[in-house]
Write a protein that holds these residues in place. Sequence first.
Motif, PDB file in Angstrom:
ATOM      1  N   ALA A 211      32.684  80.469  38.562  1.00 48.48           N
ATOM      2  CA  ALA A 211      31.533  80.622  39.455  1.00 48.48           C
ATOM      3  C   ALA A 211      31.742  81.752  40.467  1.00 48.48           C
ATOM      4  CB  ALA A 211      31.251  79.313  40.185  1.00 48.48           C
ATOM      5  N   LYS A 212      32.987  82.000  40.858  1.00 44.85           N
ATOM      6  CA  LYS A 212      33.236  83.039  41.867  1.00 44.85           C
ATOM      7  C   LYS A 212      33.556  84.406  41.258  1.00 44.85           C
ATOM      8  CE  LYS A 212      38.088  81.630  42.583  1.00 44.85           C
ATOM      9  NZ  LYS A 212      38.997  80.945  43.533  1.00 44.85           N
TER      10      LYS A 212
ATOM     11  N   ASP B  21      28.989  68.630  37.751  1.00 45.72           N
ATOM     12  CA  ASP B  21      28.034  69.578  38.332  1.00 45.72           C
ATOM     13  C   ASP B  21      27.193  68.905  39.405  1.00 45.72           C
ATOM     14  OD1 ASP B  21      28.988  71.531  36.674  1.00 45.72           O
ATOM     15  OD2 ASP B  21      27.289  71.501  35.285  1.00 45.72           O
TER      16      ASP B  21
ATOM     17  N   LYS C 180      22.371  80.552  42.284  1.00 41.47           N
ATOM     18  CA  LYS C 180      23.447  80.445  43.267  1.00 41.47           C
ATOM     19  C   LYS C 180      24.689  79.804  42.662  1.00 41.47           C
ATOM     20  CE  LYS C 180      24.617  78.536  47.803  1.00 41.47           C
ATOM     21  NZ  LYS C 180      24.121  77.787  49.001  1.00 41.47           N
ATOM     22  N   PHE C 181      24.487  78.794  41.821  1.00 40.32           N
ATOM     23  CA  PHE C 181      25.624  78.068  41.259  1.00 40.32           C
ATOM     24  C   PHE C 181      25.922  78.452  39.804  1.00 40.32           C
ATOM     25  CE2 PHE C 181      24.050  75.490  44.776  1.00 40.32           C
ATOM     26  CZ  PHE C 181      25.219  75.262  45.472  1.00 40.32           C
ATOM     27  N   LYS C 182      25.218  79.480  39.301  1.00 41.35           N
ATOM     28  CA  LYS C 182      25.473  80.056  37.983  1.00 41.35           C
ATOM     29  C   LYS C 182      25.375  79.029  36.847  1.00 41.35           C
ATOM     30  CE  LYS C 182      28.232  83.896  39.750  1.00 41.35           C
ATOM     31  NZ  LYS C 182      29.462  84.708  39.611  1.00 41.35           N
ATOM     32  N   LEU C 183      24.401  78.128  36.985  1.00 42.49           N
ATOM     33  CA  LEU C 183      24.154  77.135  35.946  1.00 42.49           C
ATOM     34  C   LEU C 183      23.060  77.631  35.008  1.00 42.49           C
ATOM     35  CD1 LEU C 183      23.993  73.963  38.225  1.00 42.49           C
ATOM     36  CD2 LEU C 183      25.945  74.716  36.861  1.00 42.49           C
TER      37      LEU C 183
ATOM     38  N   GLU D  34      26.330  83.475  34.310  1.00 42.92           N
ATOM     39  CA  GLU D  34      25.875  82.119  34.011  1.00 42.92           C
ATOM     40  C   GLU D  34      26.952  81.400  33.225  1.00 42.92           C
ATOM     41  OE1 GLU D  34      21.589  81.111  32.870  1.00 42.92           O
ATOM     42  OE2 GLU D  34      22.639  80.905  30.945  1.00 42.92           O
ATOM     43  N   ILE D  35      27.207  80.150  33.583  1.00 43.86           N
ATOM     44  CA  ILE D  35      28.237  79.351  32.919  1.00 43.86           C
ATOM     45  C   ILE D  35      27.561  78.484  31.869  1.00 43.86           C
ATOM     46  CG2 ILE D  35      30.046  77.618  33.236  1.00 43.86           C
ATOM     47  CD1 ILE D  35      30.282  78.625  36.147  1.00 43.86           C
TER      48      ILE D  35
ATOM     49  N   TYR E 256      35.208  75.498  36.499  1.00 45.55           N
ATOM     50  CA  TYR E 256      33.888  75.834  37.031  1.00 45.55           C
ATOM     51  C   TYR E 256      34.017  76.692  38.288  1.00 45.55           C
ATOM     52  CZ  TYR E 256      29.479  75.582  39.452  1.00 45.55           C
ATOM     53  OH  TYR E 256      28.340  75.940  40.127  1.00 45.55           O
ATOM     54  N   GLU E 257      34.873  76.274  39.192  1.00 42.55           N
ATOM     55  CA  GLU E 257      35.026  77.017  40.449  1.00 42.55           C
ATOM     56  C   GLU E 257      35.592  78.412  40.207  1.00 42.55           C
ATOM     57  OE1 GLU E 257      37.229  74.635  43.184  1.00 42.55           O
ATOM     58  OE2 GLU E 257      35.741  73.023  43.215  1.00 42.55           O
TER      59      GLU E 257
ATOM     60  N   GLN F 130      19.871  77.426  40.376  1.00 37.55           N
ATOM     61  CA  GLN F 130      20.463  77.909  39.130  1.00 37.55           C
ATOM     62  C   GLN F 130      21.271  79.183  39.362  1.00 37.55           C
ATOM     63  OE1 GLN F 130      17.601  79.236  36.249  1.00 37.55           O
ATOM     64  NE2 GLN F 130      19.172  80.115  34.906  1.00 37.55           N
TER      65      GLN F 130
END
Length: 381
Positions: free
Chosen positions: A251-252, A276, A304-307, A258-259, A247-248, A302
């Motif tokens: 995300a970067k 999460d 900011k954290f690419k969810l 979007e993940i 995830y990390e 959503q």
Amino acid sequence: METDQPPHPAQAQVPDFDRWACNTTEVMEIGLVSPSQDDPYNVDTEYFQPEFTYPIFGMHETAFGYKDLKIKILLTSGSLRTYVSITNSGHYQPSSSSTSDNNVAIDDVPGMLKKYLSPDTTTNYDTFFSMVKEEDTSFSPIGQLVHSYSIENDEGTQEQYQIFKSSFKDPGFREYHRRMQFLVLLFIEGSSYIEDDDEKWEIYTVYKANKRSAAETQYQFVGYSTFLILPPFQGMSHGRILYQFLYEQFAKRKDVGEITVEDPNDGFCDLRDRNDYRFLEEHDAFRDLTVPVPQAQIDHIQQKFKLTNRQAQTCIELHLLSKLDKKNSQDYKAYRLQVKQRLYKFNYDALQDMDPAELKEKLNNTYIGVEDDYYRILEKV
């Protein structure tokens, strides 16, 4: 499988079917084999059984035509080179007095397995034993080392683990992946093989790294990024660590907007929800969040954290429930309303034709199930 499944086709034709039939999950044994450190002429094997075998043998998970059938699949602990042994004490023969079962053939168990096993699988144990001994410290994971971590074992010793990133561009990885993905069929519900001609795939594989000397390391396969973790390594947080690392990493990345997860099973959904939620909480995503949460705040979290939108709302609802005083009827009503609005939007196609009374009952029952599930997840965060 827990649900009722159609019986084996031969069951209706063979009077003494049960004498010659067995559950393929129960008769299959898998072993992860490493060279013995105490005896150079022996090996250490960690045995375990599959969760299911229906992808290979059918939804009935039955093999017909054998008495005392045993299927043993051994894998070298690092390279996963495979040995298969299939034994039995007798084969089915139609009775001379019966005509109904004369055309019934026994199942081709070796052929069924061969469809899914790597082409370099052997049935010669001496050959396999030589592979085990040869790869003790000669096997090295394919790809790039991207993460290392340690876990304390029951004796209080820190065990070392490493994650390697690979693709089908890497020499030898396509062959390695064919051995590795066989295990997915036996442990990941609803799984299937991926196309290994697509070089865009990124595969992350976890190994236990046993240091033999300053210059030599023996590797044991633990699992990989389908979130397969082999039974000997389950319950040790490997799934959580792998998920958090991936995830990390994604995300970067600027090329990831979007993940998402394609067709996740229930076990993975639990893992994702807990991780999460924990990650967002650690990064102050829920600061000053109160019910009702404006859509703009949901969108901000959503993005900011690419969810996904649904995953962002799930994490927000988990947080709000963890802080909720259900004795405060106004706050509890506001929380229920927010969750029900999300459920209605997500299930709109299925709910739009219901009359108001039926819709209200359906949403209320669904909400109760969601709340119970959230408490179950929060207990293990």
